[in-house]
Design an enzyme around this catalytic site. Structure first.
Site, PDB file in Angstrom:
ATOM      1  N   GLY A   1      27.884  62.936  57.498  1.00 29.58           N
ATOM      2  CA  GLY A   1      29.242  63.203  57.022  1.00 29.58           C
ATOM      3  C   GLY A   1      30.226  63.241  58.166  1.00 29.58           C
ATOM      4  O   GLY A   1      29.918  62.811  59.287  1.00 29.58           O
ATOM      5  N   ASN A   2      31.409  63.732  57.917  1.00 24.42           N
ATOM      6  CA  ASN A   2      32.410  63.898  58.974  1.00 24.42           C
ATOM      7  C   ASN A   2      33.269  65.117  58.661  1.00 24.42           C
ATOM      8  O   ASN A   2      33.070  65.784  57.642  1.00 24.42           O
ATOM      9  CB  ASN A   2      33.246  62.627  59.135  1.00 24.42           C
ATOM     10  CG  ASN A   2      34.004  62.295  57.873  1.00 24.42           C
ATOM     11  OD1 ASN A   2      34.902  63.017  57.472  1.00 24.42           O
ATOM     12  ND2 ASN A   2      33.612  61.205  57.215  1.00 24.42           N
ATOM     13  N   ARG A   3      34.235  65.396  59.522  1.00 27.53           N
ATOM     14  CA  ARG A   3      34.950  66.683  59.463  1.00 27.53           C
ATOM     15  C   ARG A   3      36.181  66.671  58.554  1.00 27.53           C
ATOM     16  O   ARG A   3      36.931  67.638  58.520  1.00 27.53           O
ATOM     17  CB  ARG A   3      35.365  67.088  60.878  1.00 27.53           C
ATOM     18  CG  ARG A   3      34.186  67.522  61.727  1.00 27.53           C
ATOM     19  CD  ARG A   3      34.602  67.738  63.168  1.00 27.53           C
ATOM     20  NE  ARG A   3      35.874  68.411  63.271  1.00 27.53           N
ATOM     21  CZ  ARG A   3      36.756  68.205  64.231  1.00 27.53           C
ATOM     22  NH1 ARG A   3      36.494  67.335  65.181  1.00 27.53           N
ATOM     23  NH2 ARG A   3      37.888  68.869  64.255  1.00 27.53           N
TER      24      ARG A   3
END
Ligand code: PMT
Length: 399
Positions: A206-208
């Site tokens: 995933g990412n932020r």
């Protein structure tokens, strides 16, 4: 812009209440129909007669006038804009907390019209974290804040907290009315959040992305009258009237975007879509005891590039470029390569900007070579500036 517009002018109890008289006069002179509402404390500073004489109708001060039942809903529903000048810490706090204790605070909760608040108070009060948090909450919800000026205050003190000049307040009201519904009838598709690409049933790449920037677009476009569809990977509170579709992976997002893209007049890809995903997700949880797994990645579909290929005549396509180095050059490259109308260059390593923050700083690059720098500001304001650029590129509509 003001002629014939119905304006509720709320006046709360501070020394700057006397300047509300000038605000009222200017609005009426410009042709607006002004309905004044005063709080009990405002009556300590100016007389009802003064405001009634200058406004388009008599001042209201109470919820409990037998001749006019439920005045707050009548005022709230009939207003093109509600202006509170001056807005005290108490009124701002009540509005942020959703409390109604008198006619003005009830009208603020009963209206769907844009609201402009003009705070005025002593510097210590204005700078108090509680007041600043309330202001930030109101801004996030789309309330327009006319910041107080620095100058002479009651009691001879100097500092920030002086009510903005009446001319500045009237200009802000004009601006709000001008942009009020410039997206009426326009269908806007927005993506928000970061995609999650499964490794197994419990793990993902995933990412932020928090979705804040995408949600800000959806909210501002909705407020400006657009029909908004929001495709999101995150659950955040959203104003009723925005159609929300929840997705998880880049493939889900691609499918959801494909379902809505043809009918959209504007597409804003604010989502952080994974560029790579595991080639095959395991069906069951990968056990630690089996050793470190080798995760083979494959590219995800480039949703934005696909949209550009299918782009309808007149459709406006807005991409983002989340970068940490050579931000402008990389964004310009994506703008050309993905054949977009606009790209929002986002240096996600700049302080206060990018992922998870309530604020952002960007450069908006257009295919016609123009560009606009947006220094660090609220994510809603970023959305506003980008939507101004979109509005200028929408085909002219009849009427
Ligand atoms: O959500 P927040 O916490 O508020 O943070 C906001 C943000 C940093 C996520 C946002 O401002 C932002 O920069 N979004 C774009 C993130 C991104 O994926 O950038 P990119 O440079 O990798 O992609 C370029 C563009 O192509 C983007 O519009 C992206 O949505 C799109 N894309 C990317 C990959 C892919 N497979 N398909 C795409 O459509």
């Amino acid at each position: 812009m003001l002629a014939g517009r119905r304006i509720v002018l709320g006046v709360s109890g501070g020394i700057a209440a006397y300047k509300a008289v000038e605000v009222c006069r200017r609005l009426v002179d410009a042709g607006a129909f002004v309905s004044p509402v005063m709080t009990k404390d405002a009556e300590r500073f100016i007389g009802k007669v003064t405001l009634s004489a200058l406004a388009s109708e008599k001042v209201r001060t109470s919820m409990w006038d037998e001749a006019e039942p439920i005045p707050h809903t009548k005022l709230g529903q009939g207003a093109d804009v509600v202006v509170v000048a001056p807005a005290t810490a108490r009124v701002l706090g009540a509005y942020a907390a959703g409390l109604s204790y008198d006619l003005l605070t009830s009208t603020l909760l009963a209206t769907r019209a844009p609201v402009v608040v003009c705070p005025a108070m002593h510097t210590e009060m204005w700078e108090h974290p509680a007041v600043q948090e309330n202001i930030a909450t109101l801004r996030r919800r789309g309330v327009h804040v006319v910041d107080p000026e620095v100058g002479r205050l009651a009691g001879g003190d100097e500092g920030a907290g002086r009510l903005a000049d009446p001319a500045v307040i009237v200009a802000a009201v004009e601006r709000v009315l001008a942009t009020g519904h410039d997206f009426a009838g326009v269908r806007v598709l927005v993506t928000a959040g970061g995609t999650r690409e499964p490794i197994d049933p419990v793990r993902f790449i995933g990412n932020r992305s928090s979705g804040k920037q995408g949600y800000a677009f959806a909210e501002v476009a909705h407020q400006r009258g657009a029909h908004v569809t929001l495709i999101t990977t995150v659950d955040r509170a959203v104003t009723a009237g925005i159609a929300v579709e929840r997705v998880e992976t880049a493939a889900d997002m691609e499918a959801a975007v494909a379902r809505h893209s043809n009918e959209a007049d504007v597409i804003v890809m604010a989502a952080a879509v994974a560029d790579f995903r595991p080639k095959a997700a395991a069906d069951v949880k990968i056990k630690k005891g089996e050793g470190v797994p080798e995760v083979v990645l494959e590219p995800t579909p480039d949703i934005l590039a696909g949209l550009a290929e299918r782009k309808r005549h007149g459709q406006v396509l807005v991409g983002f470029a989340a970068e940490t180095v050579d931000v402008r050059a990389n964004a310009a490259d994506k703008l050309a390569r993905k054949r977009l109308d606009l790209i929002v260059a986002n240096d996600v390593s700049a302080p206060g900007a990018g992922f998870e923050h309530d604020t952002n700083s960007v450069v908006v690059l257009a295919a016609d070579g123009t560009e606009q720098n947006v220094p660090l500001t609220d994510k809603r304001q970023v959305a506003s500036v980008v939507l101004d650029a979109v509005a200028a590129r929408l085909p002219r509509r009849p009427g």
